[in-house]
Design a protein around this motif. Sequence first.
Motif: not given
Length: 451
Positions: A117-124, A375-389, A412-417
């Motif tokens: 589920s974490r990997m899927v959310e990262y990919y999403e 509901e976890r930190y970091p949020k993997f969806g945001m991590l996937g977006f920030d790294t991909g972008y 300006i990343p959403i979550q990860t600097g």
Amino acid sequence: NTMVANNIPGPVESRCRDMHKVKRKETVFSISREYGISETELIAANPELKGENKIKKGTFLCIPYPKAQTEQSTQSQAIPTDSELFRENRKETERFSTIKAAVILPFLDGVSKSESSRMVEYYEGLLIAVDSLKRTGTSIDLYTYNSGPENTSLNSILGKSEMKDMDIIFGPLYQQHIKPLAEFAKKQNTRLVIPFTSKDNTVFQNPAIYQINTPQSYLYSEVYNHFVRQFPNANVIFIEASQDTKDKAEFIKGLKDELRNRSIPMKSLKESVAVESLKTVLRADRENIFIPTSGSNLTLIKILPQLTLLVREQPESRIHLFGYPEWQTYTKDHLEAFFELDTYFYSSFYTNNLLPAAINFTKTYRRWYGKEMDERYPKFGMLGFDTGYFFLKGLARYGSSFEKNMQGLDLIPIQTGFKFQRVNNWGGFINKKVFFVHFTKNFELVKLDFD
């Protein structure tokens, strides 16, 4: 302030992976943490340090290879030729008409539901980044592969004909997969973005790697530097927790060494101490920073009542609570106390859910996938977006000159600097970005950026 080994006069033994020029107030501890080695290893490579409390500014020190690396590989390691580094260091910039990117993560087949589920959310989240970039005219071909569980070989994936044409790869999750994937990336001159683990030393020998999750020694070194900049006039009081202290023992030891080196006063009190005893350690001429030796919620529950009472009875004293990234998980439980105690915590990732970028991303994620992020930190969806972008935008803008220009990406990343630094002359990059998050007495949440 590290020096390239072949710029220093005289022979340099191959046991040195780098040379370091000592700056003012640096110590054996701070230098060893900066390079991810132990104090014993640093002293062994520089016998003249033995028994010395202070190191003279301007002295050059040999930085040895990490202990985990075998003696054979350290002796044979040499500064690479130009042909072993990325093409952009010796050619004119190449632009990518279409960026070819691969994602190699465990989605299915023998993977635990939690990991999947974490990997899927990262990919999403990464897919949303790809869509955002395509809307601005960036052409991206995305290839996605299921790595399977940690004991699965990656050979069938790496043997696919399209893999040799990749410009960038995101993954893997498991440490056992890093070595074969890193060797492939190095051979193909392909950038490898490792989003999760921070415990692998491959980054020290492989220029293809970007490590998103900051290794602990680098992270702590950054936190110490930011701490003394934020609180140069501090009086630090460590609150000794009765349990769950093992995880923070190294952080506390390093911070105490740094404070001692800078002559910043500090004291220690038991977590069960009464308010009257807390009053005795306060100083009117300094900012009083309380730091628990555990990051657990249980410790917070025990210490917050006394500290809150202290602040109410001593309103003229400058008092702060300082702590850890996992406090993000407990914010909802202690929000009022965090504001009242003028609280700070450090973290490599943070998002304020009230910011427009976070609101828009959350809405987009919900609309695309019909669900909320876990509901976890970091949020993997945001991590996937920030790294991909970050990486795909950077490659689109700078092409093969990405490494030379990535600090100029005004994102300006959403979550990860992101603050990448090459670890040595022949290694890859680690992310050294750390924030302080401040809960002010005016009920504001402020992210302090030290760049």
